[in-house]
Scaffold this active site. Sequence first.
Site, PDB file in Angstrom:
ATOM      1  CD  GLU A  19      48.873  41.055  44.956  1.00  0.00           C
ATOM      2  OE1 GLU A  19      48.377  42.188  44.735  1.00  0.00           O
ATOM      3  OE2 GLU A  19      48.470  40.304  45.845  1.00  0.00           O
ATOM      4  CE  LYS A  74      30.976  31.064  43.580  1.00  0.00           C
ATOM      5  NZ  LYS A  74      31.498  31.822  44.728  1.00  0.00           N
ATOM      6  CD1 TRP A  84      28.368  31.876  39.569  1.00  0.00           C
ATOM      7  CD2 TRP A  84      30.126  33.016  38.771  1.00  0.00           C
ATOM      8  NE1 TRP A  84      29.496  31.134  39.817  1.00  0.00           N
ATOM      9  CE2 TRP A  84      30.588  31.811  39.333  1.00  0.00           C
ATOM     10  CE3 TRP A  84      31.052  33.905  38.223  1.00  0.00           C
ATOM     11  CZ2 TRP A  84      31.935  31.464  39.352  1.00  0.00           C
ATOM     12  CZ3 TRP A  84      32.389  33.559  38.235  1.00  0.00           C
ATOM     13  CH2 TRP A  84      32.825  32.353  38.802  1.00  0.00           C
ATOM     14  CB  THR A  90      47.884  42.694  49.727  1.00  0.00           C
ATOM     15  OG1 THR A  90      47.968  41.415  50.344  1.00  0.00           O
ATOM     16  CG2 THR A  90      48.718  42.701  48.471  1.00  0.00           C
TER      17      THR A  90
HETATM   18  P1  ADP Z   1      43.937  45.369  48.875  1.00  0.00           P
HETATM   19  O1  ADP Z   1      43.234  44.037  48.771  1.00  0.00           O
HETATM   20  O2  ADP Z   1      44.917  45.474  49.963  1.00  0.00           O
HETATM   21  O3  ADP Z   1      43.017  46.542  48.718  1.00  0.00           O
HETATM   22  P2  ADP Z   1      44.939  45.818  46.229  1.00  0.00           P
HETATM   23  O4  ADP Z   1      44.903  47.280  46.135  1.00  0.00           O
HETATM   24  O5  ADP Z   1      46.095  45.126  45.690  1.00  0.00           O
HETATM   25  O6  ADP Z   1      44.895  45.384  47.670  1.00  0.00           O
HETATM   26  O7  ADP Z   1      43.579  45.249  45.638  1.00  0.00           O
HETATM   27  C1  ADP Z   1      43.490  44.741  44.348  1.00  0.00           C
HETATM   28  C2  ADP Z   1      42.074  44.371  44.037  1.00  0.00           C
HETATM   29  O8  ADP Z   1      41.226  45.505  44.047  1.00  0.00           O
HETATM   30  C3  ADP Z   1      41.880  43.791  42.657  1.00  0.00           C
HETATM   31  O9  ADP Z   1      42.231  42.435  42.610  1.00  0.00           O
HETATM   32  C4  ADP Z   1      40.388  44.024  42.432  1.00  0.00           C
HETATM   33  O10 ADP Z   1      39.594  43.034  43.049  1.00  0.00           O
HETATM   34  C5  ADP Z   1      40.144  45.327  43.135  1.00  0.00           C
HETATM   35  N1  ADP Z   1      40.125  46.419  42.155  1.00  0.00           N
HETATM   36  C6  ADP Z   1      41.132  47.223  41.811  1.00  0.00           C
HETATM   37  N2  ADP Z   1      40.739  48.117  40.878  1.00  0.00           N
HETATM   38  C7  ADP Z   1      39.442  47.866  40.622  1.00  0.00           C
HETATM   39  C8  ADP Z   1      38.459  48.433  39.734  1.00  0.00           C
HETATM   40  N3  ADP Z   1      38.731  49.463  38.968  1.00  0.00           N
HETATM   41  N4  ADP Z   1      37.230  47.884  39.727  1.00  0.00           N
HETATM   42  C9  ADP Z   1      36.929  46.837  40.521  1.00  0.00           C
HETATM   43  N5  ADP Z   1      37.795  46.271  41.381  1.00  0.00           N
HETATM   44  C10 ADP Z   1      39.043  46.763  41.427  1.00  0.00           C
END
Ligand code: ADP
Length: 546
Positions: A332, A443, A448, A186
């Site tokens: 993940e 915050k 929030w 990631t």
């Molecule tokens: P990186 O942090 O490397 O971009 P990931 O692709 O694993 O890695 O990121 C996952 C994160 O992306 C999720 O935990 C979430 O915060 C965000 N995310 C993924 N899909 C969405 C979505 N449809 N709407 C909002 N946030 C999203």
Amino acid sequence: MLSGRMMEMPLTISSVIDYAADVRSDTEVVSKCVEGGVHRYSYSDAHKRTCQLAHALTSMGIKEGDRVATLAWNGYRHFELYFAISSVGAVCHTINPRLFADQIVYIINHAKDRILFLDTTFIPIITPLIHKLPKDLRYVALCDRKDMPDCDIPNLECYEELLTGQPTSFSWPNLDERSASALCYTSGTTGNPKGVLFTHRSTLLHTFGMMVFAAEVGLNSSSVVLPVVPFFHANGWGLPFASPLVGAKFVLPGPGLDGENLFELMDAEGVTSAWGVPTIWLGLLAEMRKHGRKPGGFQYMLVGGSAVPRSMIAEFEIDFDVRVVHGWGMTETSPVGSTTTFSPAMRSLPIEKQVDLKVSQGRRMYTVDMRIVNDSGELLPNDGEAFGELQVRGHAVMNGYFEDEEASDAALTDDGWLRTGDVAKIDPDGFMSLVDRTKDVIKSGGEWISSIDLENAAQGHEAVKECAVIAASHPKWAERPLLIIVLEAGKEVTGDEIKQYLADKVAKWWLPDDVVFVDEIPHTATGKISKLTLRKLFADHLLSTV
Ligand code: ADP
């Protein structure tokens, strides 16, 4: 226990490409090449070359469990690498070229990669790093002899030469389905990147899970699928496995991911279903407006990876008659965790109501269980009101990072659920709405404010091209929202006008204290708005309300 009487066959990745060769043999894989031009072949040809590559890998000494890295755009050679590396029992480590140089050095060393297969476009990224990479790492350029670059990478090998003369069939080893098949780090917005190590089993179950919503996103043997999402971003959202299995024609865009290139490619190949992050669709939408039409054949899209503005969903759905599926996921979770899967009753709702549902992150994927908990770890109700940390578990959810026990401990709860770092609510129909990332929520005076909701509202203004909301420090309220906007070319608007526009769309106390206009918003390696960079850039911003 009464044991069942069924055969025990491991769920392995080789079974997908074998099936595609047998049953989807004449379906095409089309690639825009890094070296120029378009390459076409069938899944049957892909299978033959995957076998040749498997022979090449074993003759290079690759053994079960070895890590083999790729640094490549979406193209047919990358597709072959996906299958050959995992099918010989090694681990396909996809590297995101947009990571910082230090992160690339860290992950190649952490993974202890043995070979690095790279597109020639990435040679300038790797050359200056070589002295920091493992001494015995072998480098292979993904091209023909005639396209081999003149460069400073020592002993650079040629992909096509490795394949030449190798047999076109391979007797795959009998692997344990729980063995590691792929590795993806990631982007690690704080600290070092963390490696997610997929298994053959998790990959196949995730692919089968995708079949549950395949009909809604037009994934079948009549479809033409375009993964704009790169293969190095969380398994290319599962498409390298799902497309050959369903027998969809697979269109691989190479490096040209801007609106103009995408429009042209989609038009030329008759793409019916396209998948990618919102930023990519901003570019395509601009192109569609210019042409006054969508690319011919375009019917479905999957959008996710970061929050999708309502205005974007509405424009695709209403103005261009494209069915949008919004998805949420993480590396993940292999990565698809939820999609806006509808019941027949939902499909007959007025289009505006359908769009409302699609602004949410959707309902859980078959392979994922979801729950929300408060700060004390107590379970919250799925009443569409209560929000807390989203936690997941499932067949294709990670149970720890690759060789990083500290990060693994922090990521998992005592009862074995994965903490997503996302704050969400879930309604009684199972639709999950992401309120924010834990670290992005504002915050204000103990309450929030969702940066996502605020961005979503601002994005609806016709002059706003892209926007982001971050927390700015405030002596009384601790944090207050700062809205950062990139304007559409030729459009003008003032901060006050934006605030007026927002006034009936969000609670009064949510209105941003300041609105600032910038030329560009920084993005992360996975194409998301980099709030970390924005927070650094605006660290000294003094709110006009102070
Ligand atoms: P990186 O942090 O490397 O971009 P990931 O692709 O694993 O890695 O990121 C996952 C994160 O992306 C999720 O935990 C979430 O915060 C965000 N995310 C993924 N899909 C969405 C979505 N449809 N709407 C909002 N946030 C999203």
